[in-house]
Design a protein around this motif. Structure first.
Motif, short mmCIF file in Angstrom:
data_model
loop_
_atom_site.label_atom_id
_atom_site.label_comp_id
_atom_site.label_asym_id
_atom_site.label_seq_id
_atom_site.Cartn_x
_atom_site.Cartn_y
_atom_site.Cartn_z
N ALA A 338 -31.93 21.83 1.64
CA ALA A 338 -31.54 20.50 2.11
C ALA A 338 -32.62 19.92 3.02
O ALA A 338 -32.34 19.26 4.02
CB ALA A 338 -30.18 20.53 2.82
N ALA A 339 -33.89 20.18 2.65
CA ALA A 339 -35.03 19.70 3.43
C ALA A 339 -35.37 18.29 2.98
O ALA A 339 -36.24 18.08 2.13
CB ALA A 339 -36.22 20.64 3.24
N THR A 340 -34.67 17.31 3.53
CA THR A 340 -34.82 15.93 3.07
C THR A 340 -36.19 15.36 3.40
O THR A 340 -36.79 14.67 2.55
CB THR A 340 -33.72 15.06 3.70
N GLU A 341 -36.71 15.62 4.59
CA GLU A 341 -38.01 15.05 4.98
C GLU A 341 -39.13 15.59 4.09
O GLU A 341 -39.99 14.84 3.62
CB GLU A 341 -38.30 15.35 6.44
N GLU A 342 -39.13 16.90 3.88
CA GLU A 342 -40.13 17.49 3.00
C GLU A 342 -40.00 16.97 1.58
O GLU A 342 -40.99 16.73 0.88
CB GLU A 342 -40.02 19.01 3.01
N GLY A 343 -38.74 16.78 1.15
CA GLY A 343 -38.50 16.25 -0.18
C GLY A 343 -39.05 14.84 -0.35
O GLY A 343 -39.65 14.50 -1.39
N LYS A 344 -38.88 14.01 0.68
CA LYS A 344 -39.41 12.64 0.63
C LYS A 344 -40.94 12.65 0.58
O LYS A 344 -41.56 11.86 -0.15
CB LYS A 344 -38.92 11.85 1.84
N GLN A 345 -41.55 13.54 1.35
CA GLN A 345 -43.01 13.63 1.34
C GLN A 345 -43.52 14.07 -0.04
O GLN A 345 -44.53 13.55 -0.53
CB GLN A 345 -43.48 14.62 2.41
N LEU A 346 -42.81 15.00 -0.65
CA LEU A 346 -43.19 15.43 -1.99
C LEU A 346 -43.03 14.30 -3.00
O LEU A 346 -43.83 14.17 -3.93
CB LEU A 346 -42.35 16.64 -2.40
N HIS A 347 -41.98 13.49 -2.82
CA HIS A 347 -41.78 12.34 -3.69
C HIS A 347 -42.99 11.41 -3.61
O HIS A 347 -43.52 10.95 -4.64
CB HIS A 347 -40.50 11.60 -3.29
N ALA A 348 -43.46 11.14 -2.39
CA ALA A 348 -44.63 10.29 -2.22
C ALA A 348 -45.87 10.93 -2.85
O ALA A 348 -46.70 10.24 -3.49
CB ALA A 348 -44.86 10.03 -0.74
N TYR A 349 -45.99 12.24 -2.69
CA TYR A 349 -47.13 12.95 -3.27
C TYR A 349 -47.11 12.86 -4.80
O TYR A 349 -48.15 12.66 -5.45
CB TYR A 349 -47.09 14.40 -2.80
N VAL A 350 -45.93 13.00 -5.37
CA VAL A 350 -45.78 12.92 -6.83
C VAL A 350 -46.22 11.55 -7.33
O VAL A 350 -46.92 11.43 -8.35
CB VAL A 350 -44.32 13.20 -7.23
N ILE A 351 -45.82 10.51 -6.62
CA ILE A 351 -46.22 9.15 -7.02
C ILE A 351 -47.73 8.98 -6.88
O ILE A 351 -48.39 8.38 -7.74
CB ILE A 351 -45.46 8.11 -6.18
N LYS A 352 -48.29 9.54 -5.81
CA LYS A 352 -49.71 9.40 -5.55
C LYS A 352 -50.56 10.04 -6.65
O LYS A 352 -51.59 9.46 -7.06
CB LYS A 352 -50.04 10.04 -4.20
#
Length: 900
Positions: A338-352
């Motif tokens: 349930a690591a929401t902050e890390e998950g959001k950062q990974l989402h941004a990385y995926v888009i990048k």
């Protein structure tokens, strides 16, 4: 090729061979006890009198079972081909294997000795041997394998017959076509077993024998053979086999092969030996994204989520760019944590890095948001996915279901079908669960029909979901019907669903019947079964049944989980057995004593009124690092209320908000009102209610009304009753309380007015009922009840007891039973339900055993006084649980100290 025959050689191969040995002669080409001309080459059975090792040496004595010549698929017999008995018993299997491997173009031999199918059954694989070899042998008891030559064989396929691993596996066409190398037969045998899953194969193949066969190859295995053998170790989850193959790979020169080393590391990771995987990873001559993914995946599969995230970050520092598989692994880890902050950062990385178009990454992101409870973000992502597939739809439907958006989940299910995607059994199970939660029978019936039409209704998961759905609708008949339709043997999950439905809807006696049916059908009880049936025992309550179930758990050798442990504590507590509840808690390992278990123990002391002990346990729980919840504070405040500890209760209430940041709920406010009211601080209680940050409910006003009656404060009672009726005009407690208080002061017109109001609104007072369990049977009693089979004895006993205690100063209290004529009906008080139950208990319950009585309403003052007298005269312990608390009467004293 037709199925090979299965017959018994028990008598032919044992008794006849002994006779012929004694005679010292054997006819050429005949079998002991008969000619081979009448027997086809194939598989026959003989009793497993002896065990063999891998080389065919006798190691022990078997069962010696006999057979009548019937076909036996799984029995305690060894399976051998039709070959000489002495040869089958004594020849070295390894030698025969090596002999056949001299002619790889004609045949091979494989043995899987002492392979277990289950605890009692053992089989050995058949020895592949040709029809010509059997016919050309000079003696059945002195068989020597003839040299294999091409000229002696009509067709090479005759050499092979079948390789058997539990089932027949035709593999020889591939060998004849040159598409199968004999040295790789180990792996291909597993991959080509028809109708078998890897789990079934793993039950039929021992890792030691697999490695023995692999090691006995004539030629040195190539890299492909090693890799395929490693995949077998993973599929069988045999770490010891994987280690041996790793050692062999190093020995034959593949230790520095990056591709082989990566697969070795992957094997260790998938077998959950992360330590060895790390060692291999650190020794790699060069690392790439494949080896990095193997390491991260190993951490994730072993539950080491923090290490998986750390490794992913560290790998970025080496300059290796993650791929779609890398992102899917790490996003899954974020969902687990349930690591929401890390998950959001990974989402941004995926888009990048422009990786969102990969369906695996998009689905992993979607699942991560759903697991983190971020359903709005998940919905937005789902709407923007350009490559939605079946997994995407299932993820969003499941996420909506777990977040409580049942109607939205059903809408997505319908949209999924409109997109011409066929739901799976899992999707149907989730949709049925959603339908059951919104309690809309129309949608549930339609889903049931669709699942039936799609062929999924017989699936155990779907069928269990249908059963749960009908239980939620309280359509017990349909649920039972579906349960009966389910295939036998029914799974434990299906039984648990039926059990849960009955307990959840208050059909606890029916739940006990279902549990008995489970026992009769030899169904395995799991932790959930014990937890839910113990819940039924605590609600009934049934101490006898609870003790039997607890004993059943101990005898079965089942481990005491925290959920079952808390259920046992709750069961004993609600049955008034505080000592047993404490013993269970003390016997539980410390790591199992979580917040639920602590709350159960604190509540057990609270309902009995042991406020000091309850507060001590509360402090001890905090010392051990537990953070109290709203339920914890409710139990402690209740104990303070029942014991008159006003100051301690108020301090705890303030600490709840100040020290733990817990906002009080309706029950907490009601408890404080009850605490002040029981202590006679009525005006303070009213001011407390008027100053609440929420609108007062009937459950908050009701304790103050009861306190007004106890302290005969009629003006305040009228004010409180008016507030209650404004909220709920059908609240019968307000009418009855005012009626009784008017009667006490002789205001009969007001009494009549209250009764007329009740009659016009169709309101009736709930009749007082008491019950007790004697000899596994529940006996119920009502005031002046004469329906019991022992009525005459009960009334005679009660009248005898009343006469005895009157001599000691007892006088029936009659202020609450004034009639409209002003006379006092003392007889009505004498025959209250709990008094009848107590009299029956004296007749039926053995001396020395506590008399346990349960009541649906609060015990009245007269009955409380009566029980105190009875405990002193009869020297019996009397345990009464009303709808508020426990009263334990011993030698003329009550555990409540007359504060209830």
């Amino acid at each position: 090729m037709s199925t090979l025959p299965v017959r018994t050689l028990e008598r032919r191969l044992q008794t006849s061979s002994v006779q012929q040995r004694k005679a010292g002669r054997h006819s050429s080409g005949t079998m002991p006890g008969g000619s081979t001309e009448n027997l086809e080459p194939g598989i026959y059975l003989h009793p497993s009198n002896e065990d063999w090792d891998l080389d065919g040496n006798v190691t022990g004595t078997g069962s010696g079972n006999e057979t009548d010549g019937k076909k036996i698929e799984r029995s305690d017999f060894r399976i051998v081909t039709l070959i000489p008995f002495s040869f089958a018993q004594n020849i070295s299997m390894t030698s025969l294997s090596q002999h056949f491997f001299h002619y790889p173009s004609h045949g091979f031999f494989s043995t899987y000795s002492n392979t277990r199918i289950d605890r009692k059954r053992q089989v050995t694989s058949a020895l592949a041997i040709t029809r010509e070899s059997l016919r050309n042998s000079s003696s059945w008891l002195e068989f020597e394998p003839p040299p294999l030559t091409t000229s002696s064989i009509e067709h090479p396929k005759q050499c092979f017959q079948h390789l058997l691993i539990g089932n027949e596996v035709p593999m020889f066409d591939k060998m004849l076509e040159g598409t199968l190398d004999p040295k790789n037969h180990l792996v291909d045998a597993y991959d080509n077993i028809p109708g078998r899953s890897k789990v079934e194969v793993s039950g039929s193949v021992s890792s030691s024998v697999v490695f023995s066969d692999f090691r006995c190859m004539e030629t040195v295995p190539d890299r492909s053979s090693v890799l395929r053998a490693l995949s077998v170790a993973v599929s069988l989850q045999k770490l010891d086999l994987g280690r041996k193959i790793h050692a062999l790979a190093i020995k034959i020169g593949y230790g520095d092969d990056t591709f082989v080393a990566t697969n070795v590391m992957s094997m260790y990771s998938k077998c959950k030996d992360t330590s060895s995987a790390c060692k291999v990873f650190n020794q790699l001559p060069a690392i790439d994204i494949v080896s990095c993914n193997a390491l991260i995946s190993g951490y994730a599969n072993s539950g080491l989520s923090d290490q998986a995230l750390t490794s992913f970050v560290q790998i970025q520092l080496t300059g290796i760019r993650p791929n779609a598989y890398s992102f899917s692994i790490v996003l899954g880890v974020c969902g687990t944590l349930a690591a929401t902050e890390e998950g959001k950062q990974l989402h941004a990385y995926v888009i990048k890095v422009q990786c969102l178009h990969e369906s695996a990454v998009g689905n992993a992101l979607l699942t991560m948001y759903c697991k983190c409870g971020m359903i709005d973000e998940a919905q937005i992502l789902f709407d923007r996915l350009s490559n939605r597939n079946f997994i995407s739809w299932t993820a969003i439907i499941t996420g909506l279901y777990h977040s409580g958006f049942f109607e939205k989940a059903l809408k997505q299910f319908n949209y999924m079908r409109q997109c011409e995607l066929k739901p799976s059994e899992y999707t149907y199970a989730v949709a049925l669960a959603c339908s059951g939660n919104i309690k809309f029978p129309g949608s549930g019936t339609a889903l049931h029909a669709m699942a039936t039409k799609s062929g999924f209704a017989s699936n155990v998961f779907v069928a269990t979901s249908i059963l749960n759905m009908y239980m939620n609708y309280e359509e017990m008949g349909d649920a039972e019907k579906k349960f009966i339709e389910m295939e036998n043997p029914k799974s434990t999950a299906s039984w648990n669903a039926l059990l849960t439905g009955y307990v959840f809807h208050g059909h606890n006696l029916k739940a006990m019947e279902v549990f008995n049916r489970m026992a009769e059908n030899s169904v395995t009880f799991d932790q959930f079964t014990y937890s839910i049936i113990l819940k039924a025992c605590s609600v009934l309550p049934s101490l006898t049944s609870g003790k039997q179930i607890h004993s059943c758990l101990i005898k079965s050798g089942g481990k005491l989980s925290k959920h079952v442990g808390s259920s046992i504590i709750e069961m004993y507590a609600k049955c008034g057995e505080l000592t047993e509840a404490v013993m269970v808690f003390d016997c539980m390992p410390r790591h199992l004593r979580d917040l639920v278990v602590w709350n159960s123990l604190i509540k057990a002391h609270s309902v009995i009124g042991l406020a000091d002990k309850t507060i001590l346990l509360f402090a001890k729980m905090i010392e051990e690092g537990m953070k109290p919840t709203s339920a914890t504070f409710l139990a402690v405040l209740t104990a303070c209320s029942h014991s008159g500890l006003v100051q301690q209760g108020q301090e705890l209430f303030e600490s709840m908000v100040r020290d733990y940041g817990l906002m009080p709920e309706e029950k907490h406010y009601s408890c404080i009102v009850d605490l002040l009211g029981r202590s006679g601080r009525l005006e303070e209680a009213r001011n407390f209610i008027c100053g609440l940050p929420i609108k007062p409910t009937t459950s908050i006003w009701r304790p103050l009304l009861a306190a007004c009656q106890s302290y005969s404060n009629l003006p305040l009672a009228e004010y409180v009753a008016q507030r209650i009726l404004e909220i709920d005009p059908l609240e019968v407690t307000a009418y009855i309380t005012l009626s009784n208080m008017y009667a006490e002061v002789g205001r009969w017109r007001d009494v009549e007015k209250q009764r007329k109001s009740m009659k016009l609104k169709g309101l009736k007072k709930e009749p007082g009922c008491s019950w007790m369990e004697v000899n596994h049977k529940v006996h119920k009693f009502f005031s002046r009840d004469r329906t019991h089979s022992e009525t005459q004895k009960i009334y005679e006993k009660l009248e005898e007891l009343v006469c005895q205690i009157k001599e000691n100063g007892y006088s029936p209290e009659s202020k609450l039973v004034l009639s409209h004529r002003g006379d006092r009906d003392k007889g009505h008080v004498i025959y209250h339900s709990e008094k009848l139950a107590f009299s029956f208990g004296l007749i039926c319950v053995p001396d020395g055993t506590p008399i346990r009585i349960f009541k649906n309403l609060r015990i009245c003052g007269d009955c409380h006084m009566f029980m105190k007298f009875m405990s002193g005269i009869t020297h019996r312990t009397i345990v009464i649980r009303d709808n508020f608390r426990f009263h334990i009467f011993k030698e003329g004293h009550c555990s409540c100290d007359d504060h209830w």
